[in-house]
Design a protein around this motif. Structure first.
Motif, PDB file in Angstrom:
ATOM      1  N   ILE A  66      17.586  13.108  23.052  1.00 41.01           N
ATOM      2  CA  ILE A  66      17.174  12.606  24.360  1.00 41.01           C
ATOM      3  C   ILE A  66      15.667  12.368  24.319  1.00 41.01           C
ATOM      4  O   ILE A  66      14.905  13.287  23.990  1.00 41.01           O
ATOM      5  CB  ILE A  66      17.507  13.620  25.482  1.00 41.01           C
ATOM      6  N   VAL A  67      15.231  11.167  24.634  1.00 41.51           N
ATOM      7  CA  VAL A  67      13.811  10.823  24.587  1.00 41.51           C
ATOM      8  C   VAL A  67      13.173  11.159  25.932  1.00 41.51           C
ATOM      9  O   VAL A  67      13.507  10.560  26.956  1.00 41.51           O
ATOM     10  CB  VAL A  67      13.609   9.337  24.238  1.00 41.51           C
ATOM     11  N   ASP A  68      12.242  12.112  25.924  1.00 40.02           N
ATOM     12  CA  ASP A  68      11.623  12.598  27.160  1.00 40.02           C
ATOM     13  C   ASP A  68      10.448  11.748  27.605  1.00 40.02           C
ATOM     14  O   ASP A  68      10.203  11.592  28.812  1.00 40.02           O
ATOM     15  CB  ASP A  68      11.143  14.041  26.963  1.00 40.02           C
TER      16      ASP A  68
ATOM     17  N   VAL B 147      24.986  12.655  24.297  1.00 33.54           N
ATOM     18  CA  VAL B 147      24.322  11.830  25.312  1.00 33.54           C
ATOM     19  C   VAL B 147      25.364  11.450  26.344  1.00 33.54           C
ATOM     20  O   VAL B 147      26.568  11.495  26.085  1.00 33.54           O
ATOM     21  CB  VAL B 147      23.684  10.551  24.720  1.00 33.54           C
ATOM     22  N   GLU B 148      24.878  11.052  27.530  1.00 29.86           N
ATOM     23  CA  GLU B 148      25.804  10.616  28.573  1.00 29.86           C
ATOM     24  C   GLU B 148      26.027   9.113  28.436  1.00 29.86           C
ATOM     25  O   GLU B 148      25.366   8.433  27.640  1.00 29.86           O
ATOM     26  CB  GLU B 148      25.261  10.990  29.954  1.00 29.86           C
ATOM     27  N   MET B 149      26.921   8.571  29.239  1.00 32.65           N
ATOM     28  CA  MET B 149      27.380   7.206  29.008  1.00 32.65           C
ATOM     29  C   MET B 149      26.707   6.153  29.877  1.00 32.65           C
ATOM     30  O   MET B 149      27.038   4.983  29.784  1.00 32.65           O
ATOM     31  CB  MET B 149      28.897   7.133  29.199  1.00 32.65           C
ATOM     32  N   MET B 150      25.729   6.548  30.704  1.00 31.27           N
ATOM     33  CA  MET B 150      25.109   5.538  31.559  1.00 31.27           C
ATOM     34  C   MET B 150      24.015   4.746  30.838  1.00 31.27           C
ATOM     35  O   MET B 150      23.721   3.626  31.204  1.00 31.27           O
ATOM     36  CB  MET B 150      24.560   6.178  32.847  1.00 31.27           C
TER      37      MET B 150
ATOM     38  N   SER C 116      21.122   7.891  21.035  1.00 27.75           N
ATOM     39  CA  SER C 116      20.098   8.470  21.902  1.00 27.75           C
ATOM     40  C   SER C 116      20.241   7.933  23.319  1.00 27.75           C
ATOM     41  O   SER C 116      21.076   7.069  23.591  1.00 27.75           O
ATOM     42  CB  SER C 116      18.699   8.143  21.359  1.00 27.75           C
ATOM     43  N   GLN C 117      19.401   8.444  24.198  1.00 27.13           N
ATOM     44  CA  GLN C 117      19.270   7.893  25.538  1.00 27.13           C
ATOM     45  C   GLN C 117      17.924   8.348  26.102  1.00 27.13           C
ATOM     46  O   GLN C 117      17.390   9.375  25.674  1.00 27.13           O
ATOM     47  CB  GLN C 117      20.391   8.359  26.465  1.00 27.13           C
TER      48      GLN C 117
ATOM     49  N   VAL D 125      22.082   4.481  23.561  1.00 24.78           N
ATOM     50  CA  VAL D 125      21.470   3.553  22.607  1.00 24.78           C
ATOM     51  C   VAL D 125      21.998   3.908  21.224  1.00 24.78           C
ATOM     52  O   VAL D 125      21.911   5.062  20.801  1.00 24.78           O
ATOM     53  CB  VAL D 125      19.935   3.650  22.636  1.00 24.78           C
ATOM     54  N   PHE D 126      22.547   2.908  20.510  1.00 23.88           N
ATOM     55  CA  PHE D 126      23.168   3.142  19.216  1.00 23.88           C
ATOM     56  C   PHE D 126      22.452   2.348  18.128  1.00 23.88           C
ATOM     57  O   PHE D 126      22.094   1.188  18.339  1.00 23.88           O
ATOM     58  CB  PHE D 126      24.640   2.702  19.236  1.00 23.88           C
ATOM     59  N   SER D 127      22.258   2.977  16.975  1.00 22.64           N
ATOM     60  CA  SER D 127      21.865   2.192  15.809  1.00 22.64           C
ATOM     61  C   SER D 127      23.057   1.338  15.408  1.00 22.64           C
ATOM     62  O   SER D 127      24.197   1.617  15.780  1.00 22.64           O
ATOM     63  CB  SER D 127      21.452   3.107  14.654  1.00 22.64           C
ATOM     64  N   LYS D 128      22.799   0.287  14.641  1.00 21.20           N
ATOM     65  CA  LYS D 128      23.910  -0.581  14.256  1.00 21.20           C
ATOM     66  C   LYS D 128      24.923   0.162  13.391  1.00 21.20           C
ATOM     67  O   LYS D 128      26.121  -0.146  13.415  1.00 21.20           O
ATOM     68  CB  LYS D 128      23.404  -1.828  13.545  1.00 21.20           C
TER      69      LYS D 128
END
Length: 394
Positions: free
Chosen positions: A311-313, A264-267, A213-214, A270-273
């Motif tokens: 994407i979390v708004d 998602v973009e790379m800036m 996510s991001q 957020v990754f789960s383990k």
């Protein structure tokens, strides 16, 4: 004269006894032989029984078949520790207790430079110490100048000149090292976090089951490269768009490919383990900019990129788009402005001209790496006869 009438019954009795004894021996021998034949035949049909007998006969086989991690064969199994973490321990005395020990920690890792110190300070304040471990990658070598910040002593500082966060991540964030953390935030330093709350963010992605996510980007203040990342007002999160993307690709309700969905973009990823364990293997050792990786992240989304990437708004950020690794940003922070005001005009022009050339070279290298990554992906797909693309168009 000998009495034969007495001898005859005795002889008959002995003869009958011998015949019965001999018959019993024959029956026993036949039973023994038939049992042996049955056992042999049974073991031929079920060879695993032979292995079981052999292991019972020789207990050392159990140890020989015991699996050990490479390099740990010389150690007793119980002493082997497979994973680690990045939390610091005191030299003596008890460890500081967390307020909520049942809630798993997460990790914020960032590549930072001294010029963005003020902004990084504001970012890290959004990540409570009881829930997050902080790790900073100093690409300019300036570590001591961060010591005056309140949180600096609890952060982990690594330094390597002119290296990207992906270079650091490949070398220091091995999945076995960060396996204790629920989520890995691998962020750039040029994000505005005035409308972002880290705890609420983690709560949302956990409840929604997002593995990658991001936070959404504020479209009015951010440098936006892809429509998928822009904030949708009044929404908690979105997993797809249904309009023209900035890459000129038309997105529909049933679109299944990035950047319409599963992307998602790379800036600020957020990754789960679980997802990070996959992503880490995909990061190439020598391609430090990681261009092209974003289009393939869906393969690490634990089976369904349209469902587990979003994407979390409601918790959104501003992306300033500062080219910090080489180059001169067009939108400068207060810290950068104060530095430039103390320099002469001639020095500024010379410095900016030099940085512009460097930035052009960085961008050229990034594009070259993008093509290299694409070629490697195609080659890997062709050579792996067992791999099946779950997203291949039918």
């Amino acid at each position: 004269m000998k009495n034969t009438s007495v001898d005859l019954p005795i002889k008959r009795h002995k003869s009958l006894l011998c015949s019965r004894l001999f018959g019993a021996i024959l029956v026993s021998a036949a039973f023994f032989i038939s049992s042996a034949i049955i056992v042999v035949d049974h073991k031929k049909r079920f060879p695993e029984l032979q292995n079981s007998d052999a292991m019972q006969a020789d207990p050392t086989n159990i140890c020989e078949n015991q699996c050990s991690l490479d390099g740990s064969e010389a150690l007793p199994k119980g002493i082997v520790v497979k994973t680690s973490d990045l939390e610091m321990r005191p030299l003596w005395g008890p460890r500081k207790k967390r307020k909520n020990p049942k809630s798993p920690m997460s990790l914020l890792a960032m590549a930072v430079g001294k010029k963005q110190k003020a902004n990084v300070n504001e970012m890290i304040k959004k990540f409570p110490s009881d829930d997050f471990v902080i790790m900073l990658f100093h690409y300019d070598g300036n570590v001591d100048e961060w010591k005056d910040l309140e949180w600096s002593s609890r952060a982990i500082h690594l330094s390597a000149i002119s290296q990207t966060k992906w270079w650091f991540a490949k070398r220091f964030l091995h999945p076995d090292v960060v396996s204790e953390y629920a989520y890995i935030f691998l962020w750039d330093e040029d994000l505005g976090v005035q409308n972002f709350d880290a705890r609420r963010y983690v709560s949302i992605i956990r409840n929604e089951g997002l593995h990658i996510s991001q936070p959404a980007l504020d479209p009015d203040k951010s440098e936006v490269h892809h429509e998928m990342t822009t904030r949708e007002k009044g929404s908690t999160l979105h997993r797809r768009i249904e309009r023209m993307s900035r890459s000129k690709k038309k997105c529909y309700r049933n679109s299944t490919d990035p950047p319409c969905t599963g992307w998602v973009e790379m800036m600020a990823p957020v990754f789960s383990k679980e997802a990070w364990r996959c992503v880490w293997y995909m990061i190439q050792n020598d391609l430090i900019h990681a261009w092209g990786l974003d289009m393939q992240l869906g393969y690490c989304a634990q089976g369904n990129r349209t469902q587990y990437i979003g994407i979390v708004d409601s918790e959104y950020v501003v992306h300033y788009g500062l080219p910090t690794l080489g180059g001169s940003p067009q939108n400068k922070t207060n810290t950068e402005s104060s530095i430039e005001e103390s320099s002469s005009l001639q020095d500024k022009v010379s410095l900016e001209s030099n940085h512009t050339d460097i930035r052009a070279e960085v961008r050229k290298q990034s594009l070259n790496e993008l093509e290299q990554f694409k070629r490697r992906w195609r080659k890997a797909v062709q050579e792996d006869g067992c791999w099946v693309d779950p997203y291949k168009q039918q």
